[in-house]
Motif scaffolding. Structure first.
Motif, PDB file in Angstrom:
ATOM      1  N   GLU A  50      43.991  41.922  29.845  1.00  0.00           N
ATOM      2  CA  GLU A  50      43.064  42.112  28.728  1.00  0.00           C
ATOM      3  C   GLU A  50      43.043  40.893  27.821  1.00  0.00           C
ATOM      4  O   GLU A  50      41.972  40.488  27.339  1.00  0.00           O
ATOM      5  N   PRO A 222      33.291  52.387  31.486  1.00  0.00           N
ATOM      6  CA  PRO A 222      34.508  52.280  30.663  1.00  0.00           C
ATOM      7  C   PRO A 222      35.045  53.614  30.180  1.00  0.00           C
ATOM      8  O   PRO A 222      36.257  53.793  30.060  1.00  0.00           O
ATOM      9  N   LEU A 223      34.151  54.568  29.902  1.00  0.00           N
ATOM     10  CA  LEU A 223      34.617  55.863  29.414  1.00  0.00           C
ATOM     11  C   LEU A 223      35.287  56.688  30.507  1.00  0.00           C
ATOM     12  O   LEU A 223      36.053  57.603  30.217  1.00  0.00           O
ATOM     13  N   GLY A 231      41.607  54.582  23.501  1.00  0.00           N
ATOM     14  CA  GLY A 231      41.323  53.468  22.605  1.00  0.00           C
ATOM     15  C   GLY A 231      41.731  52.140  23.211  1.00  0.00           C
ATOM     16  O   GLY A 231      41.814  51.964  24.425  1.00  0.00           O
ATOM     17  N   PHE A 233      41.460  48.399  24.482  1.00  0.00           N
ATOM     18  CA  PHE A 233      40.453  47.532  25.081  1.00  0.00           C
ATOM     19  C   PHE A 233      39.184  48.332  25.361  1.00  0.00           C
ATOM     20  O   PHE A 233      39.222  49.413  25.944  1.00  0.00           O
ATOM     21  N   ALA A 234      38.033  47.776  24.947  1.00  0.00           N
ATOM     22  CA  ALA A 234      36.781  48.533  25.037  1.00  0.00           C
ATOM     23  C   ALA A 234      36.219  48.589  26.450  1.00  0.00           C
ATOM     24  O   ALA A 234      35.366  49.424  26.736  1.00  0.00           O
ATOM     25  N   GLY A 235      36.658  47.704  27.334  1.00  0.00           N
ATOM     26  CA  GLY A 235      36.107  47.653  28.678  1.00  0.00           C
ATOM     27  C   GLY A 235      36.994  48.320  29.703  1.00  0.00           C
ATOM     28  O   GLY A 235      37.952  49.033  29.381  1.00  0.00           O
ATOM     29  N   THR A 258      34.226  42.310  28.240  1.00  0.00           N
ATOM     30  CA  THR A 258      33.478  43.252  27.420  1.00  0.00           C
ATOM     31  C   THR A 258      33.364  42.702  26.019  1.00  0.00           C
ATOM     32  O   THR A 258      34.137  41.827  25.610  1.00  0.00           O
ATOM     33  N   SER A 260      33.344  42.663  21.779  1.00  0.00           N
ATOM     34  CA  SER A 260      34.357  43.077  20.803  1.00  0.00           C
ATOM     35  C   SER A 260      34.114  44.485  20.290  1.00  0.00           C
ATOM     36  O   SER A 260      35.041  45.156  19.842  1.00  0.00           O
ATOM     37  N   GLN A 261      32.854  44.943  20.341  1.00  0.00           N
ATOM     38  CA  GLN A 261      32.513  46.305  19.943  1.00  0.00           C
ATOM     39  C   GLN A 261      32.116  47.109  21.171  1.00  0.00           C
ATOM     40  O   GLN A 261      31.394  46.604  22.033  1.00  0.00           O
ATOM     41  N   PRO A 262      32.566  48.356  21.286  1.00  0.00           N
ATOM     42  CA  PRO A 262      32.218  49.166  22.463  1.00  0.00           C
ATOM     43  C   PRO A 262      30.707  49.312  22.609  1.00  0.00           C
ATOM     44  O   PRO A 262      29.997  49.636  21.658  1.00  0.00           O
TER      45      PRO A 262
END
Length: 746
Positions: A50, A222-223, A231, A233-235, A258, A260-262
């Motif tokens: 990451e 990612p979800l 929570g 790392f967003a990717g 990814t 910085s924001q999801p």
């Protein structure tokens, strides 16, 4: 009778809970240390990948922004030659492998610097709009891959030109240590760039295996790739366990680029790149706690649980059920057989009162009024019996909660985790250094296009555009040699009035409440003036926020805190003297342990005062204007937060104790509420009824065994009232003992 009420359900629930907990303890909790590689090592590799993905994404986005902003700056001024553009670009930024300027209409190469670019891969007829200028990957003849970044140079009355810059797809600034390798993959799993991979055929085969698996996993949403609510790392990211050979196993981490924001993509994330890193670690398949301990704990729970359940059945359940049958018999009018009185607790008191009521219904002399009560053993209430059961279960739970399997200060921390803490701290320090250097390069680029012909309004417009493109600045302004601010954008400057630009390119000032990081770039065309940028302290703190490193602090040359990933006091000393000593070791010019020939570099250590912690410190080395600050990044975290077998065994031992304590409290508390409290009230009412209280109605609280006894007592009370009425009317002489008609039905 209610299925959920009464004495049976709590005892049955307690028995089931104890059996389930014994099975979990023996077969599930005991599986500690059986893994070939501790879970903490796998998690650390995921964090490492990451870090690489974040560094690569930030570097690519910064390069794309820089090339576009540089072209925009040149296009807003007087026309210059292609050679001047590339010379100025090369003097400000040194991060591209090659640059070139092409005339779009004719396709002719106007100027070039660095390596030859694969210009034949560019379709100059499809450059309309932002999509036509999007960065693209091309493969060279030697098999290497380059990322081409494009921007337009346009002046009125002159043909449009295309500014092209190429860069390699290697992860920048990631400290690999001795045996780690890292690679960048495209969406299909093809290796685009790598570092740390030797000539060994085994390493290359292992990378190919990882590449195939990573390409499949990186394609998920990612979800769906992580646990809900995890929570971080967003990717898409994770870890893989590779092949084993000679007592060592390959472990890998992967992370897809990814934003910085999801859910917010960037130019770099649109490329579909994934970073994978892998390292070989020693296998340690040694259980932290012998499996016999867990089997013995399960056996002890079964023995103590059997005693507790047997005590409840013998002293509470059976007497209550027997009392239920006796009360129903008396209520039906069967008065010749004495009541079998239990030996303990409230049931003994109720049984004694019930026998007195039987004799009163028979009209025996001396049965009315106060009579003999239950014996001394009746003083041992049901609450005391339940408390004894609780103590039996507490004998099992308390040692697990407080004493057994405690991980002391001698816990062995895997060397891989310690190395990862050091290398990740070094990577973080390099990330801060690069960010500060990039900021100064941006200011230098702006200063290069400002001249004495530039009006303050044009300067302000240029500064506002720069600040909008780079969110790192709190304030941007042009400062003359006499200290006069010619133009500014953002907040109010914090420099001292009347003072000109500093000779140092980067300075740190103590403003009293927070550090002020100021960068200066001389404007050659303004005679001593400079473009000044004051960085937001939140920008620095955001760089230091990475999961898996614990507490992170950036300290200056005097070891004072200037930034951190959570709450801190500016310019305060480090909280631990050992951390301060670790920072000193990291900055020693003679190397660690007095070994000459080694310069400053990252250091790590295990701290064992007041618990076990792992710590690392890394100075900002590598060149650039930021190195003159002499900053050091230091990180530390408690080892008990890591998935190390010793702490996992401790946590599972505590969990077993908590489960036992919670289950016992729930079942015994349930029994106390549903059975014990109504039974105590019923004992008092039964004794009052036997003592002559005929006016108080006896009504049930629950529809269970206690409620059934209560209803029988109410029937007996009504029978006694009817008997009193008959006696008062003179009908008592004709009554046949033992044949009294019941006043109601049970």
């Amino acid at each position: 009778m209610s299925l959920l009420g009464g004495i049976r359900p709590p005892i049955a629930a307690l028995s089931a809970m104890l059996l389930a907990l014994a099975a979990i303890t023996a077969f599930q909790l005991g599986r500690v240390g059986d893994e070939a590689v501790p879970p903490a090592v796998l998690t650390s590799q995921q964090y490492f990948a990451e870090d690489g993905a974040i560094a690569l994404r930030a570097s690519l986005d910064e390069s794309i922004t820089d090339i576009g902003r540089t072209a925009s700056l040149f296009s807003s001024g007087e026309p210059v030659s292609p050679d001047s553009v590339l010379d100025k670009l090369g003097s400000v930024y040194q991060k591209w492998r090659g640059t070139a300027v092409i005339e779009i209409a004719s396709g002719r190469l106007q100027a070039q610097r660095g390596e030859n670019l694969p210009l034949t891969a560019l379709d100059l007829t499809a450059l309309d709009g932002e999509s036509g200028l999007a960065p693209r990957m091309v493969r060279l003849e030697n098999g290497e891959t380059r990322l081409l970044t494009l921007a337009l140079l346009s002046w009125p009355g002159r043909p449009q030109q295309l500014l092209v810059a190429s860069s390699s797809l290697n992860v920048p600034g990631v400290s690999l240590g001795k045996s780690r390798a890292i690679a960048v993959l495209d969406a299909s799993g093809q290796v685009l760039g790598s570092d740390g991979i030797g000539a060994s055929e085994q390493e290359r085969k292992q990378l190919k295996k990882y590449a195939k698996t990573v390409a499949q996993k990186a394609d998920t949403h990612p979800l769906q790739a992580k646990e809900p609510g995890s929570g971080g790392f967003a990717g898409v990211s994770g870890s893989l366990l590779g092949d084993s050979k000679a007592g060592q196993r390959s472990v890998a981490g992967y992370a897809k680029l990814t934003g910085s924001q999801p859910g917010v993509g960037t130019d770099a994330t649109a490329l579909g790149l994934t970073v994978v890193s892998f390292v070989r670690v020693a296998e340690e398949r040694s259980a932290a706690v012998d499996s016999f301990f867990w089997i013995a704990a399960a056996g002890a729970l079964l023995v103590l649980g059997a005693l507790a359940v047997a005590l409840l059945v013998v002293t509470v359940q059976r007497p209550l059920l027997q009392l239920f049958l006796e009360s129903r018999r008396i209520g039906r009018g069967d008065l010749h057989r004495p009541v079998t009185v239990p030996k303990y607790g409230e049931t003994a008191r109720i049984g004694a009162a019930l026998d007195r009521l039987r004799r009163q219904l028979l009209g025996e002399p001396g049965a009315d009024g106060a009579g003999p009560r239950a014996g001394r053993r009746a003083r041992i209430g049901t609450r005391a019996l339940i408390a004894v059961c609780g103590i039996l279960l507490l004998v099992w739970s308390a040692p697990l909660l407080l004493a057994l399997n405690r991980a002391g200060t001698s816990v062995a921390v895997p060397q891989t985790i310690l190395d990862d803490q050091r290398e990740r701290t070094d990577t973080l320090a390099d990330r801060v250094r690069r960010a500060l250097n990039e900021g100064h390069a941006d200011l230098t680029s702006v200063a290069s296009v400002i001249s004495d012909k530039t009006t303050p309004a044009e300067m302000t417009k240029l500064l506002e555009r720069t600040r909008a493109q780079h969110g790192r600045y709190e304030s941007l302004y042009v400062l003359k040699a006499d200290g006069t601010v010619m133009a500014r954008a953002g907040g109010k400057p914090r420099h001292t009035a009347g003072q000109g630009p500093s000779r140092q390119p980067v300075t740190l000032v103590d403003s009293g409440n927070q550090p002020v990081i100021t960068e200066y770039a001389e404007a050659p065309g303004l005679g001593g003036a400079a473009v000044v940028g004051e960085l937001r302290i939140d920008f620095l703190n955001a760089l230091l926020k990475r999961p898996g490193l614990g507490e992170v602090r950036a300290v200056d040359a005097k070891h004072r805190v200037v930034g951190g990933n959570n709450g801190y006091r500016a310019f305060q000393s480090l909280s631990d003297a050992k951390l301060d000593a670790l920072v000193t070791r990291a900055n020693e010019k003679g190397g660690a342990n007095g070994k000459a020939g080694k310069g400053p570099g990252p250091r790590s250590a295990v701290l064992r005062d007041g618990g076990v912690s792992i710590a690392a410190a890394a100075p900002m080395t590598g060149g650039g204007v930021a190195q003159s600050l002499d900053w050091t990044v230091v990180t530390w975290q408690p080892a008990k937060g890591l998935e190390i077998p010793a702490y996992t065994a401790q946590n599972r031992t505590v969990l077993a104790g908590l489960l036992g304590l919670t289950g016992a409290a729930a079942c015994l508390g349930w029994m106390h509420i549903v059975v014990v409290r109504p039974l105590r009230d019923l004992a008092a009412r039964a004794e009052a009824l036997a003592d002559g209280d005929r006016r108080t109605v006896v009504y049930p609280t629950h529809h269970d065994e206690v409620g059934a006894v209560t209803r029988s007592l109410e029937v007996i009370r009504q029978q006694l009232l009817e008997q009193r009425k008959r006696d008062a009317a003179g009908d008592g002489a004709g009554r046949t003992p033992g044949r009294t008609a019941p006043a109601g039905r049970n």
